[in-house]
Each structure stands twice: as structure tokens, then as C-alpha cells.
Design an enzyme around this catalytic site. Structure first.
Site, PDB file in Angstrom:
ATOM      1  N   CYS B  58       0.832  -1.203   0.000  1.00 43.17           N
ATOM      2  CA  CYS B  58       0.000   0.000   0.000  1.00 43.17           C
ATOM      3  C   CYS B  58       0.866   1.251   0.000  1.00 43.17           C
ATOM      4  O   CYS B  58       1.772   1.395   0.817  1.00 43.17           O
ATOM      5  CB  CYS B  58      -0.900  -0.013   1.225  1.00 43.17           C
ATOM      6  SG  CYS B  58      -1.860   1.482   1.428  1.00 43.17           S
ATOM      7  N   CYS B  78      -5.659   4.206 -12.412  1.00 46.49           N
ATOM      8  CA  CYS B  78      -4.287   4.704 -12.353  1.00 46.49           C
ATOM      9  C   CYS B  78      -3.295   3.707 -11.790  1.00 46.49           C
ATOM     10  O   CYS B  78      -2.135   4.033 -11.596  1.00 46.49           O
ATOM     11  CB  CYS B  78      -4.233   5.994 -11.525  1.00 46.49           C
ATOM     12  SG  CYS B  78      -4.510   5.697  -9.774  1.00 46.49           S
ATOM     13  N   CYS B  83      -4.204  -0.476   0.465  1.00 47.21           N
ATOM     14  CA  CYS B  83      -4.764  -1.544   1.289  1.00 47.21           C
ATOM     15  C   CYS B  83      -6.247  -1.235   1.515  1.00 47.21           C
ATOM     16  O   CYS B  83      -6.718  -0.149   1.175  1.00 47.21           O
ATOM     17  CB  CYS B  83      -4.023  -1.658   2.610  1.00 47.21           C
ATOM     18  SG  CYS B  83      -4.339  -0.265   3.687  1.00 47.21           S
ATOM     19  N   HIS B  86      -7.108   2.106   3.073  1.00 43.13           N
ATOM     20  CA  HIS B  86      -6.835   3.361   2.367  1.00 43.13           C
ATOM     21  C   HIS B  86      -7.484   3.463   1.005  1.00 43.13           C
ATOM     22  O   HIS B  86      -7.405   4.501   0.351  1.00 43.13           O
ATOM     23  CB  HIS B  86      -5.320   3.553   2.204  1.00 43.13           C
ATOM     24  CG  HIS B  86      -4.637   3.826   3.513  1.00 43.13           C
ATOM     25  ND1 HIS B  86      -3.628   3.051   4.009  1.00 43.13           N
ATOM     26  CD2 HIS B  86      -4.867   4.793   4.425  1.00 43.13           C
ATOM     27  CE1 HIS B  86      -3.242   3.521   5.176  1.00 43.13           C
ATOM     28  NE2 HIS B  86      -3.975   4.576   5.454  1.00 43.13           N
ATOM     29  N   HIS B  90      -8.407   6.952  -1.497  1.00 39.42           N
ATOM     30  CA  HIS B  90      -7.995   7.158  -2.902  1.00 39.42           C
ATOM     31  C   HIS B  90      -9.208   7.514  -3.753  1.00 39.42           C
ATOM     32  O   HIS B  90      -9.170   8.436  -4.574  1.00 39.42           O
ATOM     33  CB  HIS B  90      -7.327   5.879  -3.412  1.00 39.42           C
ATOM     34  CG  HIS B  90      -6.867   5.954  -4.833  1.00 39.42           C
ATOM     35  ND1 HIS B  90      -5.661   6.516  -5.189  1.00 39.42           N
ATOM     36  CD2 HIS B  90      -7.448   5.556  -5.983  1.00 39.42           C
ATOM     37  CE1 HIS B  90      -5.523   6.442  -6.503  1.00 39.42           C
ATOM     38  NE2 HIS B  90      -6.596   5.879  -7.015  1.00 39.42           N
ATOM     39  N   HIS B  97     -12.129   7.112  -9.865  1.00 41.62           N
ATOM     40  CA  HIS B  97     -11.176   6.073  -9.500  1.00 41.62           C
ATOM     41  C   HIS B  97     -11.754   5.116  -8.467  1.00 41.62           C
ATOM     42  O   HIS B  97     -11.033   4.609  -7.628  1.00 41.62           O
ATOM     43  CB  HIS B  97      -9.895   6.719  -8.917  1.00 41.62           C
ATOM     44  CG  HIS B  97      -9.055   7.398  -9.950  1.00 41.62           C
ATOM     45  ND1 HIS B  97      -7.686   7.279  -9.986  1.00 41.62           N
ATOM     46  CD2 HIS B  97      -9.394   8.209 -10.982  1.00 41.62           C
ATOM     47  CE1 HIS B  97      -7.215   7.998 -11.002  1.00 41.62           C
ATOM     48  NE2 HIS B  97      -8.232   8.581 -11.618  1.00 41.62           N
ATOM     49  N   CYS B 227     -23.408 -65.798  -5.774  1.00 47.38           N
ATOM     50  CA  CYS B 227     -24.146 -64.647  -5.239  1.00 47.38           C
ATOM     51  C   CYS B 227     -23.643 -63.346  -5.838  1.00 47.38           C
ATOM     52  O   CYS B 227     -24.401 -62.376  -5.961  1.00 47.38           O
ATOM     53  CB  CYS B 227     -24.074 -64.594  -3.711  1.00 47.38           C
ATOM     54  SG  CYS B 227     -22.406 -64.436  -3.067  1.00 47.38           S
ATOM     55  N   HIS B 555     -20.476 -62.688   1.276  1.00 43.26           N
ATOM     56  CA  HIS B 555     -21.778 -62.871   0.649  1.00 43.26           C
ATOM     57  C   HIS B 555     -22.322 -61.529   0.165  1.00 43.26           C
ATOM     58  O   HIS B 555     -22.218 -60.524   0.864  1.00 43.26           O
ATOM     59  CB  HIS B 555     -22.736 -63.492   1.675  1.00 43.26           C
ATOM     60  CG  HIS B 555     -24.058 -63.877   1.087  1.00 43.26           C
ATOM     61  ND1 HIS B 555     -24.170 -64.718   0.002  1.00 43.26           N
ATOM     62  CD2 HIS B 555     -25.319 -63.515   1.405  1.00 43.26           C
ATOM     63  CE1 HIS B 555     -25.441 -64.862  -0.296  1.00 43.26           C
ATOM     64  NE2 HIS B 555     -26.168 -64.144   0.530  1.00 43.26           N
TER      65      HIS B 555
END
Lengths: 111, 608
Positions: B58, B78, B83, B86, B90, B97, B227, B555
Site C-alpha cells: 500500500c 491509475c 490496502c 486506504h 484514494h 477512481h 451370489c 456374501h
């Protein structure tokens, strides 16, 4: 609009100088550089899937989403709900194995 | 792996206003350049990195912050990495954005709404980029022709007769439930041409009385350790499609015998001449003997049937197993299908078994399994398709189940669903075995696979899935384990819990592929999102073959489900049993039929 206009912001020139990296940071950098961190992450993922931890977390998230209603739940909500339960329910064997791996890495990397 | 059918019918959530604005503002370009940065992380993720070794972090976090490297989002406008704490800052500072990309999962995130968003074009671009990375440059062998899948895509509509139709049915049908004993305990539900009274149906009470066994139930005599054969025959005699085929005279033994006589006349006389019955000896056809058996078993005669002719024919076909020793029922099953195929297939061209067009045995039982081997380094996947007539499953180990139980004790509170409780008590389930079968399995370091992309032997993952489910699925539970220390095999008696209704959706190739690249909205190979596919993957159990005893001697007993009642077929003895006995039995082979082909109970069709 040209794409060059949308560049990330340039860092400030008067940013505070970097302090001496802590031991934790050094270990982290070494783990990443050697690729060991990636391997440990994969190992952790594998173990957590094997022991059913991931399915348990999925079930908790599903139950929560069902209770709140499908459209009223965000990723952040789920993370807040699941993280404490998740951390508490990691099996001891998984923790022990990873600690052992980290320990052996540290001795071999001879920091 | 999601197992609800609702998850498979994908409903697209509407885009948030920011995503809509981004798309309309010409958001095409970033999607296209994204494919250069996408890297598959097998088994089920894809990450975004500009260079292979890049470690993103970040930009706004101080160097020592704990979550500097966790849950990172790259802005689509961009490429700034932030993280989760944050990323909203932005977006707030820069309008337009808002849309970002989770760098570890290649999934879209809206920083303004603080939630994950979905865009089909984006998912399509991601999947195409990843599959083109993973596919071999040599064109893969063509998957089975699409007309097979399309043939089954006819929408299933339940049909109820109108009054006119009912009248016709009433005039021209006779009841399948044979009424024996009291006239008052009525089990027939349709009027017949002969009877004068119309009886009302009280199915559940009368069907449980042992005297009114449905048609087609007849004991089979044990001819000496047979069987294994009797149990498989009982299951096949009641396999819906196979039964219908033979009962509608599609393989007529007289016609077949005539045909082979004609063929015998044209060919030169063989040097083996039997004194007793030349015509009989030259014509050995398992299907003809089956035809005889169907006629005998579905007749009114209830005395136990002796399949001597069939046994003789089978010995001719599988001469290595021709003895009075005990054999494996599954081996017999495979051998028998092979015998039917051999006799039926000479009229048509040799086709791949996966089509099922060659003979009735393959039409009913054959499916296609898909096997993917993925390189763990570059994500390159090599795919092969194999036809199969059954699915052999390993018993899933309950070792992992015990670990969940202990970890559950540590959590303070848990709203986990009850589906996990059976695993918590260490019981193997059929769904658990299927999940084990379709799990991505890491091949050992000594089994490195040659990756064409890396041009080197790399560690790889193998994953099986079902490309085409057969109409009747036979599950064979591998109840033997081989101990390398003692160099001997022994039988595993662990109980397996199996459902009466099974949804095979999560084990199909389409579901497995969808899970491979994360959470995507995208139509996959052979995937149909319409309702008919949901129905096509639902199955009903109709026969259970159980084994008691040891590996060398034991069996076999078959439990059959007719009209929602269970009947135990133990060689010559057929009796009605309760559901709980069947559930508690030790399953060795399980027969499931597609739900739309299964008539659960005929009594509810006409209410007189």
C-alpha cells in the site's frame, strides 16, 4: 484523455527519512525475497482446507448472510464477523507446523 | 465447493452506480491490458502482478504498518495500490477512481460502496486470459459431439392425462402391482378390462404387506458361489432403461439366433463341432440370455429362477473367471456390460464409448470423466477425457473429520450448519467420497509432470471431474486397502452413509472449472444455465449391493427400491424390508438413475 495524466501521485519530497528497519521487518523481507513466504502461505492454505477450517468459515459466512439478508452484507461485514472466530479456531497442529517451518527457515537463513 | 443448485443458476447482481459509470466511460482498455498481468495460482485463484516477482504494498501505509501487504487493491484507472483501509481515501480524492482490483484474487471492488462488484465482461476477459495461458498449443482431442448434450437438453415437463386420456389408459392397461391374498386390501390403482369394481388406492399400507410383491421380483438360485452374479443381475433387472429395453423386445432372442444362424451358414464351419446342439453352441449371446431372464422374472411365476444358461454364456465370454470360486461383483458387472456390448455393436460403426450409441449397455451406463493435470508453477493445464461405465470411489478418510471436531471445541460459539456434524463424528458419506474424488490432488515430488509451458518436470496438481454423467450411475466403493508393510490387501468395513437422492451438480466439470479461477460469472464448457440441467443432475437411488464378510470370502445381497419400498434380494429369498435396514447396510455398489427417468411410485398417477 491520455492515460499518462492518470499516473499515481508522486511521493512528497519532504517525507520523513526511513527509520532503521525492525527485526520483524527484516525477517519479513527475507521471507519474501527467498520465496519462503509464498510457500508458507500455500502450505497454510492447504492445511486449513484439509482440516475443514475453510468450510467452517464458509458456513459461518453463509449463515451470517442468510440472517442479514443477501443484499445487506458487504465484504467488510463478513471480515469483521469471521476474523475473530477464524483466528480462534485454527487447529494447534497447523500453528505448530508453521512455527516449526519458520523456525527452521530462520536457522538456515542465519540472520 | 458450493452445492446448492441456486448457486449454479447465476443471477447477475446489478452493477453499483460507480461500476456502471466506469463501464459507460469507456472502461474497456484496462480490461484488455490486464491479461498481461494475470497469473494463475492453482488450484483455484488468479493473481495480478506486473512482473512475476512483484510484491505489491500500500502506497499510503507507513512502512511498519501491519496490513501494508494484506488485502490490496489496484485502482483500475491509475494502477495505484492501496490496502483496504486506504482504498476509500484514494476514491474520495479522485472521482472516477472508485473501481479497483483485488490483486490476489483478480476480483473487482468498488471503493466507494466498499463492496465486491461483478461484471460479466471482466470475468469473461479473466477466464479467457487464464484458459489461453493454461491450454496446450496442440489442439486438445475434441470433446464428445455436442449433439449428445443437445439431445438431452429437451425441457422436462411433467405430464398429467386429461379425462379422455385417462379413459384410454383405463381401458388399455393392467395393474403392475399383483394383488395376492385379500381382495379388501387393495393395491391396484387402475381399472382393468376384466374387473368389475374400481378399487381405490391405499398404496402404503398394502405395499408393506409381504403378499403383494410388485412384479419383477423373483429370487435367483445360487448355483455355487454365484451370489456375486445374482446380486448384480437383480440390480440390472430393475435398472429402468435396461428393463424397458428388454421388456419392449428390443433384443429378441429368436431374431438374434436366426441372424447368427445365417451368419454361421455363410462362414466356413469351425473345427469345433459339438455333438449335442450345434445351433445352440454357435450362438452364445449374453443379451439373449438376459432377454430370457427378463421374460422369466417379470412373468407371474414366483418360484426362484436358475440362471444356468446365462452362467454358461458368461463363462464362455469371461473364460478366465469361469469357475465355481467366489468372484467380485464389480468385476462381473464390467464383464457383463462388455459382453452385451460385444454382441450388440456389430451392426453400427465403431464409435467412441462415451457417445453411448454403440449398445444399450453403454447408452445406459457410460459417461465421460475429465482429468486435468495443472503445473503448479505456471498454471498450464493438460486435459484428457476418458469414457467410463462406472465411478470407483475411495472411502474418504475420517481422519480429517476428527480434527474439525476438536477445533470446534475451541471456538466460543459456532453457527455452523448441520452438514458438518456428520463429518464431525467421523462418518464417511457418499458426498464426502465424491468430494474426495474431485479434489485437486497434489502429485508427489516423485511424480513430476512434464509441463509443456515450462519445458521441465514440475510438481503438479491433478483433478478429476465428470464431463458427462451417465443416465444410470454406478458407484463402486473401493473397500479394500493394500498394506505395503505386510504386502497384503484387506477389506475396509467402515460404514458409508449414502443418500436416497443425490445431486451430482458440484462434481460436474462445469462446476469444477467454475471454481478454478475464483468467483466468476461465466458460462463454462458444457454448462447450461437453464432448468433442464438442474434436473439432469439430480439422481435417485434404486439399488444397493452390499457385501458382508472378508476379502477372500463373503456374501452379496442386493436391496431394490420399487415404488418407494425396499426389498431384500438374498439369492433365492426376496423379502420386504424397512428403510432403516438399507441405510445401515454396508454399501459396495450403489446404483443411481436420473430423477426424470425414475418413477418413484405409480400409485399417485390415477386417483380413482
Amino acid at each position: 484523455m491520455r492515460s499518462s495524466i492518470n499516473r499515481p501521485p508522486t511521493p512528497d519530497a519532504n517525507e520523513e527519512p526511513e527509520k532503521e528497519p525492525t527485526l520483524q521487518e527484516i525477517i519479513n523481507i527475507k521471507l519474501i525475497e527467498s520465496g519462503e513466504k509464498e510457500k508458507l502461505m500455500e502450505l497454510l492454505r492447504e492445511r486449513l482446507i484439509e482440516c475443514g477450517w475453510r468450510d467452517e468459515m464458509k458456513a459461518i459466512c453463509r449463515a451470517y448472510a442468510r440472517k442479514k439478508g443477501r443484499n445487506n452484507v458487504t465484504v467488510d461485514d463478513l471480515i469483521h464477523v469471521v476474523t475473530p472466530k477464524g483466528r480462534a479456531s485454527v487447529p494447534d497442529s497447523v500453528k505448530a507446523e508453521l512455527l516449526q517451518r519458520i523456525r527452521s527457515f530462520l536457522t538456515s537463513a542465519a540472520i | 465447493m458450493s452445492s446448492s443448485s441456486a448457486a449454479r443458476a447465476i443471477r447477475l447482481p446489478p452493477p453499483c452506480p460507480h461500476l456502471a459509470a466506469y463501464r459507460s466511460g469507456g472502461g474497456g482498455t484496462p480490461f484488455r491490458s490486464l491479461h498481461r498481468c494475470l497469473r494463475p495460482r492453482p488450484p483455484s485463484r488468479a493473481e495480478v502482478r506486473r512482473d512475476p516477482g512483484e510484491v505489491p504494498f500500500c502506497a499510503s501505509c507507513p512502512p511498519a504498518a501491519a496490513h501494508r501487504g494484506l488485502r490490496l487493491y489496484a485502482c483500475l484507472s491509475c494502477a495505484a495500490v492501496s490496502c483496504h483501509a486506504h482504498v476509500s481515501d484514494h476514491a474520495a480524492l479522485r472521482p472516477g477512481h472508485e473501481i479497483a482490483l483485488d490483486v490476489d484474487r483478480a476480483e473487482l471492488f468498488c471503493a466507494a460502496c466498499r463492496d465486491q462488484v461483478y461484471d460479466p465482461d471482466f470475468d469473461a476477459a479473466v477466464v479467457i486470459a487464464l484458459t489461453s495461458l493454461s491450454c496446450s498449443r496442440i489442439p486438445p482431442p475434441p470433446p464428445p459431439p455436442e449433439k449428445c448434450a443437445k439431445r438431452r437438453r429437451v425441457e422436462y415437463r411433467p405430464w398429467v392425462p386429461d379425462p379422455k386420456g385417462r379413459a384410454v389408459i383405463g381401458r388399455r392397461s393392467s395393474p403392475l402391482l399383483v394383488q395376492e391374498g385379500n381382495a379388501s386390501s387393495a393395491s391396484s390403482t387402475t381399472t382393468t378390462a376384466n374387473s368389475t369394481t374400481t378399487t381405490t388406492s391405499s398404496p402404503s399400507s398394502s405395499a408393506s404387506s409381504p403378499s403383494s410383491l410388485p412384479r419383477g421380483l423373483r429370487g435367483i438360485n445360487n448355483l455355487g458361489n454365484t451370489c456375486f452374479m445374482n446380486s448384480v443381475l437383480q440390480a440390472l433387472l430393475h435398472t429402468p432403461l435396461l428393463r424397458n429395453y428388454f421388456l419392449s423386445d428390443r433384443h429378441n432372442r429368436y431374431v438374434c439366433q436366426q441372424k447368427s444362424k445365417k451368419k454361421g451358414g455363410i462362414k466356413e464351419k469351425s473345427n469345433v463341432v459339438e455333438r449335442k446342439n450345434p445351433a445352440r453352441e454357435s450362438h452364445v449371446c449374453l443379451a439373449c440370455d438376459l432377454d430370457t431372464m427378463y421374460a422369466a422374472v417379470f412373468s407371474e411365476d414366483r418360484k426362484p429362477f436358475s440362471p444356468a444358461n446365462f452362467l454358461y454364456s458368461w463363462w464362455q465370454h469371461a473364460s478366465n473367471l469361469a469357475s465355481y470360486e467366489q468372484q467380485d461383483a464389480h468385476e462381473f458387472f464390467i464383464s457383463m456390460l462388455d459382453g452385451i456390448h460385444e454382441k450388440e455393436q456389430d451392426q453400427c460403426k465403431h464409435q467412441s464409448h462415451g457417445n453411448g450409441d454403440c449398445c444399450i449397455a453403454h447408452k445406459v451406463f457410460s459417461g465421460i470423466l475429465r482429468s486435468d493435470v495443472t503445473c503448479t508453477i505456471c498454471g498450464f493445464t493438460s486435459t484428457t477425457y476418458d469414457p467410463c461405465v462406472d465411478i470407483s470411489l475411495d472411502l474418504d478418510s475420517s481422519r480429517d473429520a476428527v480434527q474439525i471436531a476438536t477445533s470446534k471445541l475451541q471456538t466460543c460459539e459456532s453457527d455452523t450448519e448441520s452438514m458438518l456434524t456428520s463429518q464431525a463424528y467421523g462418518i464417511s458419506t457418499l458426498m464426502g467420497c465424491l468430494e474426495h474424488f474431485t479434489r485437486p490432488e497434489k502429485l508427489g515430488a516423485d511424480q513430476k509432470f512434464f509441463c509443456e509451458n515450462c519445458r521441465a518436470r514440475q510438481e503438479s496438481l491433478k483433478q478429476m471431474s465428470i464431463r458427462k454423467i451417465p443416465l444410470v450411475t454406478c458407484f463402486h466403493i473401493k473397500r479394500f486397502e493394500h498394506s505395503l508393510i505386510r504386502n497384503m490387501s484387506r477389506k475396509v468395513d467402515r460404514h458409508l452413509h449414502f443418500p436416497f437422492s443425490l445431486d451430482m451438480g458440484p462434481y460436474l466439470s462445469s462446476s469444477i472449472l467454475r471454481a478454478r479461477y475464483g468467483n466468476r460469472i461465466f458460462a463454462f464448457d458444457g454448462d447450461d444455465s437453464d432448468a433442464s440441467t438442474d434436473l439432469a443432475s439430480e439422481f435417485e437411488l434404486f439399488a444397493v449391493l452390499t457385501h458382508s464378510g472378508k476379502l477372500e470370502g463373503g456374501h452379496y445381497i442386493t436391496y431394490l427400491r420399487l415404488n418407494n419400498q425396499w426389498y431384500k434380494c438374498d439369492d433365492a429369498w426376496v423379502s420386504h424390508v424397512s428403510e432403516s435396514i438399507v441405510r445401515a447396510s454396508q454399501a459396495y455398489m450403489l446404483f443411481y438413475v436420473q430423477k426424470i427417468l425414475y418413477y418413484r411410485a405409480s400409485q399417485h398417477v390415477f386417483a380413482s
